[in-house]
Write a protein that holds these residues in place. Structure first.
Motif, PDB file in Angstrom:
ATOM      1  N   MET A  48      17.115  -0.016 -16.015  1.00 53.44           N
ATOM      2  CA  MET A  48      18.483   0.417 -16.311  1.00 53.44           C
ATOM      3  C   MET A  48      19.469  -0.216 -15.335  1.00 53.44           C
ATOM      4  SD  MET A  48      17.836   4.458 -17.132  1.00 53.44           S
ATOM      5  CE  MET A  48      19.585   4.834 -17.036  1.00 53.44           C
ATOM      6  N   ARG A  49      19.078  -0.247 -14.069  1.00 53.50           N
ATOM      7  CA  ARG A  49      19.952  -0.858 -13.062  1.00 53.50           C
ATOM      8  C   ARG A  49      20.067  -2.361 -13.287  1.00 53.50           C
ATOM      9  NH1 ARG A  49      17.318  -1.418  -7.385  1.00 53.50           N
ATOM     10  NH2 ARG A  49      16.154  -2.853  -8.715  1.00 53.50           N
ATOM     11  N   ASP A  50      18.921  -3.021 -13.513  1.00 49.57           N
ATOM     12  CA  ASP A  50      18.915  -4.483 -13.612  1.00 49.57           C
ATOM     13  C   ASP A  50      19.595  -4.990 -14.880  1.00 49.57           C
ATOM     14  OD1 ASP A  50      17.530  -4.433 -11.242  1.00 49.57           O
ATOM     15  OD2 ASP A  50      15.553  -4.737 -12.152  1.00 49.57           O
ATOM     16  N   LYS A  51      19.569  -4.183 -15.954  1.00 52.48           N
ATOM     17  CA  LYS A  51      20.135  -4.630 -17.233  1.00 52.48           C
ATOM     18  C   LYS A  51      21.645  -4.395 -17.321  1.00 52.48           C
ATOM     19  CE  LYS A  51      16.314  -5.930 -19.392  1.00 52.48           C
ATOM     20  NZ  LYS A  51      16.104  -7.325 -19.860  1.00 52.48           N
ATOM     21  N   TYR A  52      22.172  -3.628 -16.384  1.00 51.82           N
ATOM     22  CA  TYR A  52      23.608  -3.352 -16.447  1.00 51.82           C
ATOM     23  C   TYR A  52      24.395  -4.634 -16.170  1.00 51.82           C
ATOM     24  CZ  TYR A  52      28.221  -1.528 -15.362  1.00 51.82           C
ATOM     25  OH  TYR A  52      29.575  -1.302 -15.345  1.00 51.82           O
ATOM     26  N   ALA A  53      25.230  -5.014 -17.125  1.00 47.07           N
ATOM     27  CA  ALA A  53      25.987  -6.272 -17.004  1.00 47.07           C
ATOM     28  C   ALA A  53      27.485  -6.019 -16.869  1.00 47.07           C
ATOM     29  CB  ALA A  53      25.722  -7.160 -18.216  1.00 47.07           C
ATOM     30  N   GLY A  54      27.847  -4.763 -16.714  1.00 49.73           N
ATOM     31  CA  GLY A  54      29.266  -4.439 -16.602  1.00 49.73           C
ATOM     32  C   GLY A  54      29.836  -4.808 -15.245  1.00 49.73           C
ATOM     33  N   LYS A  55      31.124  -4.611 -15.104  1.00 48.01           N
ATOM     34  CA  LYS A  55      31.815  -4.996 -13.872  1.00 48.01           C
ATOM     35  C   LYS A  55      32.363  -3.794 -13.104  1.00 48.01           C
ATOM     36  CE  LYS A  55      33.088  -9.523 -15.735  1.00 48.01           C
ATOM     37  NZ  LYS A  55      34.195 -10.468 -16.031  1.00 48.01           N
ATOM     38  N   ASP A  56      31.935  -2.618 -13.508  1.00 50.45           N
ATOM     39  CA  ASP A  56      32.389  -1.406 -12.826  1.00 50.45           C
ATOM     40  C   ASP A  56      31.596  -1.249 -11.524  1.00 50.45           C
ATOM     41  OD1 ASP A  56      32.871   1.191 -11.923  1.00 50.45           O
ATOM     42  OD2 ASP A  56      33.150   1.967 -13.961  1.00 50.45           O
ATOM     43  N   GLU A  57      32.244  -1.539 -10.398  1.00 53.81           N
ATOM     44  CA  GLU A  57      31.541  -1.520  -9.114  1.00 53.81           C
ATOM     45  C   GLU A  57      31.071  -0.118  -8.741  1.00 53.81           C
ATOM     46  OE1 GLU A  57      33.829  -3.327  -6.068  1.00 53.81           O
ATOM     47  OE2 GLU A  57      33.859  -5.316  -7.023  1.00 53.81           O
ATOM     48  N   ASP A  58      31.874   0.885  -9.077  1.00 53.57           N
ATOM     49  CA  ASP A  58      31.476   2.261  -8.765  1.00 53.57           C
ATOM     50  C   ASP A  58      30.225   2.652  -9.546  1.00 53.57           C
ATOM     51  OD1 ASP A  58      33.535   2.589  -6.990  1.00 53.57           O
ATOM     52  OD2 ASP A  58      34.893   3.506  -8.454  1.00 53.57           O
ATOM     53  N   TYR A  59      30.199   2.245 -10.821  1.00 58.15           N
ATOM     54  CA  TYR A  59      29.024   2.569 -11.639  1.00 58.15           C
ATOM     55  C   TYR A  59      27.795   1.800 -11.146  1.00 58.15           C
ATOM     56  CZ  TYR A  59      26.138   3.524 -15.717  1.00 58.15           C
ATOM     57  OH  TYR A  59      25.127   3.937 -16.544  1.00 58.15           O
ATOM     58  N   GLN A  60      28.005   0.545 -10.731  1.00 62.84           N
ATOM     59  CA  GLN A  60      26.899  -0.245 -10.192  1.00 62.84           C
ATOM     60  C   GLN A  60      26.345   0.405  -8.920  1.00 62.84           C
ATOM     61  OE1 GLN A  60      25.489  -3.414 -11.447  1.00 62.84           O
ATOM     62  NE2 GLN A  60      23.960  -2.498 -10.084  1.00 62.84           N
ATOM     63  N   LYS A  61      27.255   0.890  -8.082  1.00 65.72           N
ATOM     64  CA  LYS A  61      26.822   1.552  -6.852  1.00 65.72           C
ATOM     65  C   LYS A  61      26.049   2.834  -7.176  1.00 65.72           C
ATOM     66  CE  LYS A  61      29.638   1.430  -3.419  1.00 65.72           C
ATOM     67  NZ  LYS A  61      30.793   1.687  -2.502  1.00 65.72           N
ATOM     68  N   LEU A  62      26.528   3.560  -8.198  1.00 67.45           N
ATOM     69  CA  LEU A  62      25.833   4.779  -8.620  1.00 67.45           C
ATOM     70  C   LEU A  62      24.424   4.452  -9.119  1.00 67.45           C
ATOM     71  CD1 LEU A  62      25.882   7.831  -9.238  1.00 67.45           C
ATOM     72  CD2 LEU A  62      26.836   7.253 -11.487  1.00 67.45           C
ATOM     73  N   LEU A  63      24.304   3.383  -9.924  1.00 66.95           N
ATOM     74  CA  LEU A  63      22.990   2.969 -10.411  1.00 66.95           C
ATOM     75  C   LEU A  63      22.060   2.610  -9.255  1.00 66.95           C
ATOM     76  CD1 LEU A  63      23.712   0.724 -13.547  1.00 66.95           C
ATOM     77  CD2 LEU A  63      22.472   2.890 -13.504  1.00 66.95           C
ATOM     78  N   ASP A  64      22.596   1.863  -8.290  1.00 71.21           N
ATOM     79  CA  ASP A  64      21.787   1.466  -7.134  1.00 71.21           C
ATOM     80  C   ASP A  64      21.306   2.686  -6.355  1.00 71.21           C
ATOM     81  OD1 ASP A  64      22.129  -1.186  -7.777  1.00 71.21           O
ATOM     82  OD2 ASP A  64      23.770  -1.520  -6.358  1.00 71.21           O
ATOM     83  N   ASN A  65      22.220   3.626  -6.120  1.00 78.58           N
ATOM     84  CA  ASN A  65      21.862   4.827  -5.360  1.00 78.58           C
ATOM     85  C   ASN A  65      20.824   5.667  -6.101  1.00 78.58           C
ATOM     86  OD1 ASN A  65      23.606   4.171  -3.293  1.00 78.58           O
ATOM     87  ND2 ASN A  65      25.283   5.459  -4.032  1.00 78.58           N
ATOM     88  N   CYS A  66      21.037   5.826  -7.409  1.00 81.08           N
ATOM     89  CA  CYS A  66      20.100   6.628  -8.206  1.00 81.08           C
ATOM     90  C   CYS A  66      18.719   5.977  -8.248  1.00 81.08           C
ATOM     91  CB  CYS A  66      20.634   6.812  -9.623  1.00 81.08           C
ATOM     92  SG  CYS A  66      22.065   7.918  -9.722  1.00 81.08           S
ATOM     93  N   THR A  67      18.702   4.652  -8.382  1.00 77.45           N
ATOM     94  CA  THR A  67      17.422   3.939  -8.407  1.00 77.45           C
ATOM     95  C   THR A  67      16.682   4.115  -7.088  1.00 77.45           C
ATOM     96  OG1 THR A  67      18.331   2.287  -9.921  1.00 77.45           O
ATOM     97  CG2 THR A  67      16.326   1.690  -8.743  1.00 77.45           C
ATOM     98  N   GLU A  68      17.424   4.024  -5.992  1.00 75.45           N
ATOM     99  CA  GLU A  68      16.806   4.186  -4.676  1.00 75.45           C
ATOM    100  C   GLU A  68      16.240   5.592  -4.509  1.00 75.45           C
ATOM    101  OE1 GLU A  68      18.044   3.894   0.064  1.00 75.45           O
ATOM    102  OE2 GLU A  68      19.387   3.104  -1.480  1.00 75.45           O
TER     103      GLU A  68
END
Length: 208
Positions: A20-40
């Protein structure tokens, strides 16, 4: 077994979140950070659960002892080498008789008790590992200068699932007692007069 059934879903859970984290291609930095944190977080919790399940499994299938003639002092000095960065005082009686020991089991006992002592004593508190021939038995003591063990907890701490550690399973000391009892020995905890706790293991001396 049950441990295997619990472990099976853990890898797909971890991989799905990572995908889910790796496939995200959007540009929303906050959402990307949320994905990274949740994955960790999920990855860490999955690894923690794997370790927890393994500890339960190890306790449930304690292997039968493979007793061989051993010098307890040698077992101690070899095991303490794992802690070369932490000062641990060895006070070992030089002429101990050989004992019938399960080498791997005694290593597990020592590692568990020494790591508990390190946790209790902190970086600077003294830790002593001592051996002594006493009343027809060999006594192995692990002594620390931590906060000690309350009187009411001194028997309970050897029961399964009892722990004063936030992330503990309460199986470590239960496993220690089980191994020692399988050797025909006993383990008790008391006050260290200098402050802290003293764990005493008494092991039978093998008859020639």
């Amino acid at each position: 077994g049950l441990a295997h059934e619990i472990k099976n879903p853990l890898t797909p859970i971890q991989l799905t979140v990572q995908q889910m984290r790796d496939k995200y291609a959007g540009k929303d930095e906050d959402y990307q950070k949320l994905l990274d944190n949740c994955t960790e977080i999920v990855t860490e919790e999955v690894e923690s659960l794997r370790g927890l399940v393994q500890e339960f499994a190890d306790f449930a299938r304690m292997p039968q002892l493979a007793l061989t003639t051993q010098n307890l002092n040698n077992v101690i000095t070899d095991t303490i080498k794992l802690y070369s960065e932490r000062r641990i005082e060895l006070d070992l009686e030089s002429d101990l008789p050989d004992l019938r020991l399960d080498l791997e089991g005694m290593r597990r006992v020592l590692i568990n008790l020494v790591e508990n002592a390190i946790d209790a004593a902190g970086e600077k508190g003294n830790i002593v590992v001592q051996t002594l021939r006493h009343n027809g038995r060999v006594r192995l003591s692990i002594i620390d200068e931590g906060p000690g063990v309350d009187q009411v907890d001194r028997e309970r701490i050897f029961e399964p699932y009892i722990s004063d550690k936030q992330d503990g399973t309460g199986l470590g000391l239960a496993m220690v007692r089980s191994i020692i009892q399988e050797h025909g020995g006993s383990i008790t905890v008391s006050d260290n007069p200098a402050g802290g706790a003293r764990f005493d293991i008494k092991l039978p001396i093998s008859e020639a």
